[in-house]
Design a protein around this motif. Structure first.
Motif, PDB file in Angstrom:
ATOM      1  N   ARG A  47      21.658  78.064  77.784  1.00  0.00           N
ATOM      2  CA  ARG A  47      21.718  79.175  76.837  1.00  0.00           C
ATOM      3  C   ARG A  47      23.122  79.304  76.279  1.00  0.00           C
ATOM      4  NH1 ARG A  47      21.534  81.610  81.921  1.00  0.00           N
ATOM      5  NH2 ARG A  47      19.281  81.773  81.796  1.00  0.00           N
ATOM      6  N   THR A  48      23.202  79.948  75.119  1.00  0.00           N
ATOM      7  CA  THR A  48      24.481  80.319  74.510  1.00  0.00           C
ATOM      8  C   THR A  48      24.512  81.833  74.368  1.00  0.00           C
ATOM      9  OG1 THR A  48      24.639  78.233  73.298  1.00  0.00           O
ATOM     10  CG2 THR A  48      25.956  80.074  72.496  1.00  0.00           C
ATOM     11  N   VAL A  49      25.535  82.453  74.931  1.00  0.00           N
ATOM     12  CA  VAL A  49      25.675  83.913  74.896  1.00  0.00           C
ATOM     13  C   VAL A  49      26.610  84.276  73.747  1.00  0.00           C
ATOM     14  CG1 VAL A  49      26.262  85.970  76.213  1.00  0.00           C
ATOM     15  CG2 VAL A  49      25.374  83.960  77.392  1.00  0.00           C
ATOM     16  N   HIS A  50      26.207  85.241  72.936  1.00  0.00           N
ATOM     17  CA  HIS A  50      27.011  85.687  71.804  1.00  0.00           C
ATOM     18  C   HIS A  50      27.861  86.886  72.256  1.00  0.00           C
ATOM     19  CE1 HIS A  50      24.566  83.054  69.307  1.00  0.00           C
ATOM     20  NE2 HIS A  50      23.485  83.607  69.853  1.00  0.00           N
ATOM     21  N   PHE A  51      29.103  86.584  72.694  1.00  0.00           N
ATOM     22  CA  PHE A  51      30.007  87.615  73.194  1.00  0.00           C
ATOM     23  C   PHE A  51      30.706  88.313  72.031  1.00  0.00           C
ATOM     24  CE2 PHE A  51      29.723  84.780  76.889  1.00  0.00           C
ATOM     25  CZ  PHE A  51      29.512  85.707  77.905  1.00  0.00           C
ATOM     26  N   PRO A  52      30.806  89.640  72.071  1.00  0.00           N
ATOM     27  CA  PRO A  52      31.609  90.343  71.057  1.00  0.00           C
ATOM     28  C   PRO A  52      33.093  90.249  71.384  1.00  0.00           C
ATOM     29  CG  PRO A  52      30.612  91.905  72.555  1.00  0.00           C
ATOM     30  CD  PRO A  52      30.092  90.551  72.968  1.00  0.00           C
ATOM     31  N   ASN A  53      33.921  90.840  70.526  1.00  0.00           N
ATOM     32  CA  ASN A  53      35.369  90.790  70.731  1.00  0.00           C
ATOM     33  C   ASN A  53      35.809  91.709  71.863  1.00  0.00           C
ATOM     34  OD1 ASN A  53      35.663  88.973  68.593  1.00  0.00           O
ATOM     35  ND2 ASN A  53      35.822  90.627  67.085  1.00  0.00           N
ATOM     36  N   GLU A  54      35.145  92.837  72.055  1.00  0.00           N
ATOM     37  CA  GLU A  54      35.513  93.785  73.098  1.00  0.00           C
ATOM     38  C   GLU A  54      34.400  93.891  74.127  1.00  0.00           C
ATOM     39  OE1 GLU A  54      36.480  97.492  71.317  1.00  0.00           O
ATOM     40  OE2 GLU A  54      38.250  96.720  70.249  1.00  0.00           O
ATOM     41  N   TYR A  55      34.801  94.263  75.365  1.00  0.00           N
ATOM     42  CA  TYR A  55      33.826  94.385  76.437  1.00  0.00           C
ATOM     43  C   TYR A  55      32.861  95.534  76.154  1.00  0.00           C
ATOM     44  CZ  TYR A  55      31.802  95.056  81.046  1.00  0.00           C
ATOM     45  OH  TYR A  55      30.917  95.192  82.083  1.00  0.00           O
ATOM     46  N   THR A  56      31.585  95.311  76.484  1.00  0.00           N
ATOM     47  CA  THR A  56      30.558  96.318  76.276  1.00  0.00           C
ATOM     48  C   THR A  56      29.490  96.178  77.357  1.00  0.00           C
ATOM     49  OG1 THR A  56      28.861  97.116  74.746  1.00  0.00           O
ATOM     50  CG2 THR A  56      29.341  94.769  74.704  1.00  0.00           C
ATOM     51  N   VAL A  57      28.808  97.283  77.648  1.00  0.00           N
ATOM     52  CA  VAL A  57      27.718  97.265  78.622  1.00  0.00           C
ATOM     53  C   VAL A  57      26.370  97.109  77.941  1.00  0.00           C
ATOM     54  CG1 VAL A  57      28.964  98.587  80.358  1.00  0.00           C
ATOM     55  CG2 VAL A  57      27.619  99.785  78.613  1.00  0.00           C
ATOM     56  N   ALA A  58      26.359  97.025  76.619  1.00  0.00           N
ATOM     57  CA  ALA A  58      25.101  96.802  75.903  1.00  0.00           C
ATOM     58  C   ALA A  58      24.621  95.385  76.166  1.00  0.00           C
ATOM     59  CB  ALA A  58      25.293  97.029  74.398  1.00  0.00           C
TER      60      ALA A  58
END
Length: 296
Positions: free
Chosen positions: A49-60
């Protein structure tokens, strides 16, 4: 219809010189192969799989793209045992358990325990101050528990509870730990699988000897952070899959046909006996030629 067929049979196709050149180029392109650089499995790269990480940490929950064993660049098959699987949502674990370097430890409260389809152990939603974060849940962790995190190494070892994070030098010998730092300040990337744990065996100088789940012993720096307790979902290795459809939902692709008992590639190849063979007598020796000459 017969007249049309007779007419077409009498027609001949003539090509001009420039048309002949174009035809030869097409024949060359037809046999030309495209060279694609395909990576090899391993070397720290996963094709599940490839995870699409945002720029800032989030619990969503984060969106993922299933690779099903294929290279994301070329689309070629690399790992043959990986399938698509059912849709999952990835929960971003905050691997760094950072606490105060002096004074009282930082207190955190467990808000919720969740099952994450992208990992084997359970996930705990933890609140500290105005911040929410995910950590790996331990075997005895419950909602509402108070966790402590500190980087202080006291003279006398502490008495930790499940889920507390301390340096290795602050924990007593025989403590079960997980989420261990390999070097001080790096993310805790050792001992993550469900039901696993490491054990502190002994201490010498500024090193602490830890036995990993592989039964190998390593000496780590005493300031490396570790979380106390055994990881949750202890019965994961005893889980019965139950059906082939369940195995496909887990993201495992069957590789049938490689092993069959009678005619498979790696099988014993049990075949019928050949028919009876009659043993023929040995061939007769060739008759010797006699050459006669006549001299007159």
């Amino acid at each position: 219809m017969q007249s049309i067929t007779r007419l077409l049979s009498t027609c001949t196709l003539t090509l001009q010189p420039h048309h002949r050149g174009a035809l030869s180029v097409l024949q060359q392109l037809r046999t030309k192969t495209k060279v694609v650089e395909k990576p090899k499995p391993g070397a720290g790269q996963q094709f599940r799989r490839t995870v699409h990480f945002p720029n800032e940490y989030t619990v969503a929950p984060l969106k993922i793209t299933h690779l099903a064993g294929r290279d994301p660049v070329s689309g070629r098959m690399v790992a043959k045992g990986i399938g698509g699987g059912i849709k999952q949502q990835y929960r971003w674990i905050k691997w760094v358990r950072d606490g105060p370097s002096e004074g009282a430890p930082q207190e955190e409260i467990v808000v919720e325990l969740l099952n994450d389809g992208c990992r084997t152990a359970k996930v705990a939603l933890v609140a500290v101050g105005d911040e929410l974060k995910y950590i790996l849940a331990t075997e005895n962790m419950r909602e509402g528990d108070i966790l402590k995190t500190s980087r202080v190494i006291p003279r006398i070892p502490v008495r930790p509870n499940d889920g507390d994070a301390y340096p290795l030098g602050a924990l007593p010998v025989g403590t079960r730990i997980h989420c261990l730092e390999k070097n001080p300040g790096q993310p805790c990337h050792l001992i993550h699988a469900a039901g696993t744990f490491g054990t502190i065996l002994r201490k010498f100088d500024d090193k602490v000897v830890v036995q990993l789940p592989s039964k190998r012993e390593f000496a780590f720096d005493r300031t490396c952070m570790a979380t106390v307790g055994r990881l949750s979902n202890v019965e994961h290795n005893k889980e019965h899959v139950g059906s082939a459809q369940r195995m496909r939902e887990l993201g495992n692709r069957p590789r049938s046909g490689l092993w069959k008992r009678k005619e498979g590639k790696h099988g014993r190849k049990i075949r019928r006996l050949p028919p009876m063979t009659t043993i023929a007598p040995p061939p007769l020796p060739k008759e010797q030629e006699i050459k006669l000459t006549l001299n007159l």
